[in-house]
Scaffold this motif. Structure first.
Motif, PDB file in Angstrom:
ATOM      1  N   UNK A 125      96.709  38.738  65.113  1.00  0.00           N
ATOM      2  CA  UNK A 125      96.802  37.689  65.242  1.00  0.00           C
ATOM      3  C   UNK A 125      96.834  37.064  66.457  1.00  0.00           C
ATOM      4  N   UNK A 126      96.078  35.811  67.143  1.00  0.00           N
ATOM      5  CA  UNK A 126      96.232  34.573  68.348  1.00  0.00           C
ATOM      6  C   UNK A 126      97.412  34.095  68.069  1.00  0.00           C
ATOM      7  N   UNK A 127      98.529  34.041  69.008  1.00  0.00           N
ATOM      8  CA  UNK A 127      99.116  33.041  68.893  1.00  0.00           C
ATOM      9  C   UNK A 127      99.200  32.236  70.116  1.00  0.00           C
ATOM     10  N   UNK A 128      98.843  30.345  69.618  1.00  0.00           N
ATOM     11  CA  UNK A 128      98.569  29.493  69.659  1.00  0.00           C
ATOM     12  C   UNK A 128     100.238  28.097  70.468  1.00  0.00           C
ATOM     13  N   UNK A 129      99.666  27.402  71.220  1.00  0.00           N
ATOM     14  CA  UNK A 129     100.900  26.615  71.715  1.00  0.00           C
ATOM     15  C   UNK A 129     100.962  25.884  69.799  1.00  0.00           C
ATOM     16  N   UNK A 172     101.392  51.887  69.943  1.00  0.00           N
ATOM     17  CA  UNK A 172     100.046  51.242  70.281  1.00  0.00           C
ATOM     18  C   UNK A 172     100.130  49.413  70.720  1.00  0.00           C
ATOM     19  N   UNK A 173      99.267  48.540  71.244  1.00  0.00           N
ATOM     20  CA  UNK A 173      99.266  47.835  71.457  1.00  0.00           C
ATOM     21  C   UNK A 173      97.415  46.979  72.132  1.00  0.00           C
ATOM     22  N   UNK A 174      97.137  46.145  71.920  1.00  0.00           N
ATOM     23  CA  UNK A 174      95.792  45.450  71.839  1.00  0.00           C
ATOM     24  C   UNK A 174      96.758  44.185  72.967  1.00  0.00           C
ATOM     25  N   UNK A 175      94.839  44.017  74.053  1.00  0.00           N
ATOM     26  CA  UNK A 175      94.737  43.149  74.851  1.00  0.00           C
ATOM     27  C   UNK A 175      93.360  42.124  74.769  1.00  0.00           C
ATOM     28  N   UNK A 176      93.225  41.214  74.094  1.00  0.00           N
ATOM     29  CA  UNK A 176      92.484  40.148  73.619  1.00  0.00           C
ATOM     30  C   UNK A 176      91.544  38.559  74.707  1.00  0.00           C
ATOM     31  N   UNK A 177      90.536  38.586  74.350  1.00  0.00           N
ATOM     32  CA  UNK A 177      89.801  37.828  74.999  1.00  0.00           C
ATOM     33  C   UNK A 177      90.015  36.371  73.722  1.00  0.00           C
ATOM     34  N   UNK A 224      96.491  29.180  74.498  1.00  0.00           N
ATOM     35  CA  UNK A 224      97.234  31.175  73.605  1.00  0.00           C
ATOM     36  C   UNK A 224      98.515  31.006  74.877  1.00  0.00           C
ATOM     37  N   UNK A 225     100.043  31.643  74.220  1.00  0.00           N
ATOM     38  CA  UNK A 225     100.328  32.112  73.785  1.00  0.00           C
ATOM     39  C   UNK A 225     101.260  33.535  73.930  1.00  0.00           C
ATOM     40  N   UNK A 226      99.948  33.972  73.261  1.00  0.00           N
ATOM     41  CA  UNK A 226     100.157  35.756  72.916  1.00  0.00           C
ATOM     42  C   UNK A 226      99.422  36.120  71.784  1.00  0.00           C
ATOM     43  N   UNK A 227      99.612  37.233  71.389  1.00  0.00           N
ATOM     44  CA  UNK A 227      99.237  38.196  69.650  1.00  0.00           C
ATOM     45  C   UNK A 227     100.179  38.909  69.457  1.00  0.00           C
ATOM     46  N   UNK A 228      99.695  38.789  68.143  1.00  0.00           N
ATOM     47  CA  UNK A 228     100.781  39.646  66.849  1.00  0.00           C
ATOM     48  C   UNK A 228      99.520  41.136  66.517  1.00  0.00           C
ATOM     49  N   UNK A 229      99.768  42.441  66.392  1.00  0.00           N
ATOM     50  CA  UNK A 229      99.810  43.436  66.381  1.00  0.00           C
ATOM     51  C   UNK A 229     100.798  43.799  65.015  1.00  0.00           C
ATOM     52  N   UNK A 230      99.845  44.011  64.323  1.00  0.00           N
ATOM     53  CA  UNK A 230     100.048  45.015  62.809  1.00  0.00           C
ATOM     54  C   UNK A 230      99.530  45.388  62.340  1.00  0.00           C
ATOM     55  N   UNK A 242      98.576  39.800  75.879  1.00  0.00           N
ATOM     56  CA  UNK A 242      98.549  41.128  75.218  1.00  0.00           C
ATOM     57  C   UNK A 242      98.902  40.881  74.120  1.00  0.00           C
ATOM     58  N   UNK A 243      99.141  41.829  73.463  1.00  0.00           N
ATOM     59  CA  UNK A 243     100.312  41.961  71.668  1.00  0.00           C
ATOM     60  C   UNK A 243     101.227  42.541  72.245  1.00  0.00           C
TER      61      UNK A 243
END
Length: 762
Positions: free
Chosen positions: A697-701, A741-746, A674-680, A753-754
């Motif tokens: 949306x989770x962002x991966x390599x 607003x933002x989020x954290x996901x596993x 994982x390299x990050x996440x995108x919140x919309x 963190x988004x």
């Protein structure tokens, strides 16, 4: 079953180290094929029922109490060799009480009442047995696939006598009946319907012409001799009776979905059956079919009349067992009926496919018995969509799902029979029985396109929003189709026989063109006419075939096509890899990967996936392998099991099917991080009290993504909860103002963190 983790050394994996986790069976179903009645060692009336499984099981049920007495595997070991059936379609109880069973493969077993095991008796004709009935005392008569062979077996002497091929150029002796008055055996033929009478005394075979519309059907699906008549259930539909004394067919017809008719009632001139889980009877005097207001709880696999001597069940009571192992009782005198589900769990079902959905889950389906399941790599949990887990009628109304596709929030099941496609809205609960809005819902069928029956190949053209499926026709026919369904407008295009007299068994899409691969076979029971498989190119805009070629001379089937990592179209034809240049429209590379030659019908075999390293990974039969994208050198990583299907999750883990089990195969160097996440948000400016949907949306390599993380219990944050807060995962506007607003996901053990987005409450 507990997960089992295995590590393979580099030597065992062809130089590729990997970790293997057995995730266990995914789909469990209760699917019975036949029921016959007899008496146990104590003289009690029992039902003998065959349950599909690996191996199949023989269920012994006390009819009076409705309790399961025994559940016995249909397998036996003789001289170190194990014989087993998976499907048991032949079941007969001899006058001495001994039970005989046969099925797939064509092995005959026997069960002695009171025993705790079955005994292997003999191999019989054919590769699969499809029906077996009692003949004269001590004689069994069976019909088989794949050369419409039949036989009789003398249970006293152990002598097997072949009747030979019942009908030339046909594959199935699908159903069997015996007329004791005239010592005639009857065989129902498929996949082009015929009725054959075989006289045991003379060995003469006589075809009996069938009346229309039955003469143009596929199979005589079931046959029962009762009240001096031969009752025949046809596929795709229809029920008619033949008077065995006069040789005349009734003028009256009906439909039935029970496997067999009942014996004639001991006290009435009636023969019972079920149609769509409703009880009916045939009046022997008037030849009329009558439906009763009695629900049987399913379709019956075998009937008998027994004495229960209970207040609600005086005299003779009709009993039967449904497909889903429910004991049905109906008393004609009192009208009382009951249904008792046997206390059994679903059997693990061989998997027919595996595919990744957009939310990162892995969908699988059960072969023949049906049922679907969804494995979540994030939680390790499997959700099953079967009648056993969700209730009667919740299983997808199809024999099996052959392929699974995903577009946006929906999952699409391409199902047999009738080449049906169902749409499952993953935002809503699974509920097939919802009368207003069933989920999944039937989207379309291609059976109207010259009787297309199976959609075994396909892809999603994501930019176009179109589902593209290649099909195989029904039994006894040649000529597949290319079906294109617009997932936005709901319009369907269908093109029959883009390659004449061949099925479409591989599909890929690239830059406005569909690439289709074919096989020479059509539906089962029909010999091919062509000798070589084709590759064709279809122009989506022009809606026509623009090119056709034999990609590998002499090969009979193309079973896989993908848009490869090098911009070429990669394909598999029997044991050969070929690479097709879409610009020059030439095959630029061919090599044999695996020595293989198809000698009978093959629609599916190879599957490819592009790994995170840009190489092509694939399965064919028992082999899982890597093909170097540049050199085309193949490395076999694993060679085990009988038949594997393949999927890959967003992180680069592979999933293989092996019988009923799903295996997770990890090659450490391929797993992306994982390299990050995108919140919309669906709306960023809201009126007070209004809500908005959130999407993560989770962002991966390597540009890979994981969708719908908003469904995975993210931690949601607001810089000012009075302005922007959250309820049930949705954004809720509070007092006027702005907030971030933002989020954290596993993401499988990594907390990311988004981005932050600004929302306004007005």
């Amino acid at each position: 079953m507990e997960n089992l983790t295995l590590s393979k050394s580099q030597a065992e994996g062809g130089g590729v180290e990997f970790e293997l986790i057995d995730l266990g069976p995914q789909v469990h179903t209760v699917n019975t094929h036949r029921t016959a009645f007899g008496r146990d060692a104590s003289g009690n009336t029992v039902a003998y029922t065959t349950l599909v499984g690996i191996p199949a099981k023989l269920l012994v049920t006390d009819v009076k109490t409705g309790k399961l007495v025994a559940k016995i595997p249909v397998e036996d070991t003789v001289n170190g060799r194990t014989y087993a059936n998976t499907y048991v379609r032949g079941l007969a109880v001899q006058p001495d009480g001994t039970v005989y069973l046969a099925g797939t493969p064509s092995y005959l077993f026997k069960y002695v009442p009171g025993a705790d095991r079955v005994q292997f008796v003999s191999a019989v004709n054919g590769s699969q047995l499809f029906d077996m009935k009692n003949g004269p005392d001590g004689i069994l008569i069976g019909g088989t696939y794949s050369k419409s062979e039949a036989f009789e077996f003398d249970t006293r002497s152990g002598t097997l006598t072949s009747y030979g091929r019942i009908m030339d150029n046909e594959s199935y002796a699908y159903s069997v009946a015996y007329d004791p008055e005239r010592d005639d055996a009857y065989f129902g033929i498929g996949s082009h319907v015929h009725l054959i009478r075989y006289n045991r005394g003379t060995g003469v075979k006589t075809e009996i012409p069938l009346p229309e519309p039955f003469a143009s059907g596929q199979f005589v699906f079931d046959m029962t001799v009762a009240a001096g008549k031969l009752f025949m259930r046809f596929s795709p539909s229809g029920l008619i009776a033949l008077d065995l004394a006069t040789g005349r067919f009734d003028d009256t017809v009906d439909n039935a979905s029970s496997r067999l008719m009942s014996p004639k009632s001991p006290v009435e001139d009636k023969v019972y059956y079920t149609n769509n889980a409703q009880l009916g009877y045939y009046d022997v005097q008037t030849s009329q079919y009558v439906q009763l207001p009695v629900h049987s709880g399913g379709n019956i696999n075998g009937f008998a009349f027994v004495r229960l001597d209970e207040p609600d069940y005086p005299g003779f009571t009709l009993v039967g067992m449904t497909t889903e192992a429910k004991l049905f009782k109906y008393n004609p005198e009192t009208g009382h009926s009951s249904l008792t589900a046997l206390d059994i769990e679903g059997e693990p079902t061989e998997l027919q496919t595996a595919a990744k959905a957009n939310d990162g889950t892995i969908y699988t389906s059960g072969y023949l018995s049906g049922g679907n399941a969804c494995f979540d790599p994030f939680t390790g949990a499997t959700v099953q969509y079967t009648n056993e887990t969700l209730g009667y009628g919740q299983k997808l109304s199809a024999t099996q799902t052959d392929r699974v596709y995903s577009y946006k929030d929906s999952v699409y099941f391409s199902a047999y029979t009738g080449m049906k496609v169902f749409e499952f809205d993953t935002k809503r609960p699974w509920n097939v029985q919802d009368k207003e809005a069933p989920n999944p819902r039937l989207l379309f069928s291609a059976y109207d396109v010259k009787y297309q029956d199976r959609g075994l190949a396909g892809t999603i053209a994501h930019d176009e929003g179109k589902l593209i499926i290649g099909t195989v026709p029904k039994y006894g026919m040649l000529g597949g189709a290319l079906v294109i369904y617009d997932l936005i407008s709901g319009e369907r295009e269908a093109y029959w026989a883009p390659v004449e007299r061949q099925s479409v068994t591989a599909v890929a899409y690239k830059d406005g063109f569909i690439y289709g691969g074919t096989c020479i076979w059509g539906g089962l029971g029909m010999d091919p006419v062509e000798t070589e498989a084709k590759l064709f190119v279809w122009d989506m805009e022009k809606k026509e075939k623009v090119f056709e070629i034999v990609p590998v001379p002499g090969q009979k089937a193309v079973t896989e096509l993908i848009a490869g990592p090098d911009g070429m179209i990669w394909g598999s034809a029997e044991g050969y890899l070929f690479v097709f240049d879409p610009q020059t429209r030439q095959v630029v590379h061919t090599q044999q990967l695996i020595p293989k030659s198809y000698t009978s019908t093959v629609w599916r075999d190879t599957q490819f996936q592009i790994g995170t390293d840009g190489n092509v990974y694939g399965v064919q039969g028992s082999k899982f392998f890597r093909i170097d994208a540049a050199s085309k050198q193949m490395t076999i990583i694993r060679d085990a099991g009988k038949r594997n299907w393949l999927a890959q999750d967003d992180f680069g883990h592979f999933y293989l099917t092996e019988g009923p089990n799903l295996l997770k195969l990890t090659i450490p160097g391929l797993i992306v991080r994982p390299v990050g996440a995108e919140l919309t948000a669906s709306v960023c400016e809201l009126s007070q009290g209004c809500t908005a949907e959130l999407f993560i949306k989770g962002l991966l390599e390597q540009g890979r993504t994981v969708d719908h993380l908003e469904r995975r219990n993210p931690m949601l944050f607001s810089s000012d909860p009075a302005v922007a807060d959250f309820e049930n995962g949705k954004l809720v506007a509070g007092k006027a103002g702005t907030a971030e607003i933002w989020a954290r996901v596993d993401l499988q053990g990594t907390i990311v963190e988004t981005n932050r987005i600004t929302v306004t409450s007005k």
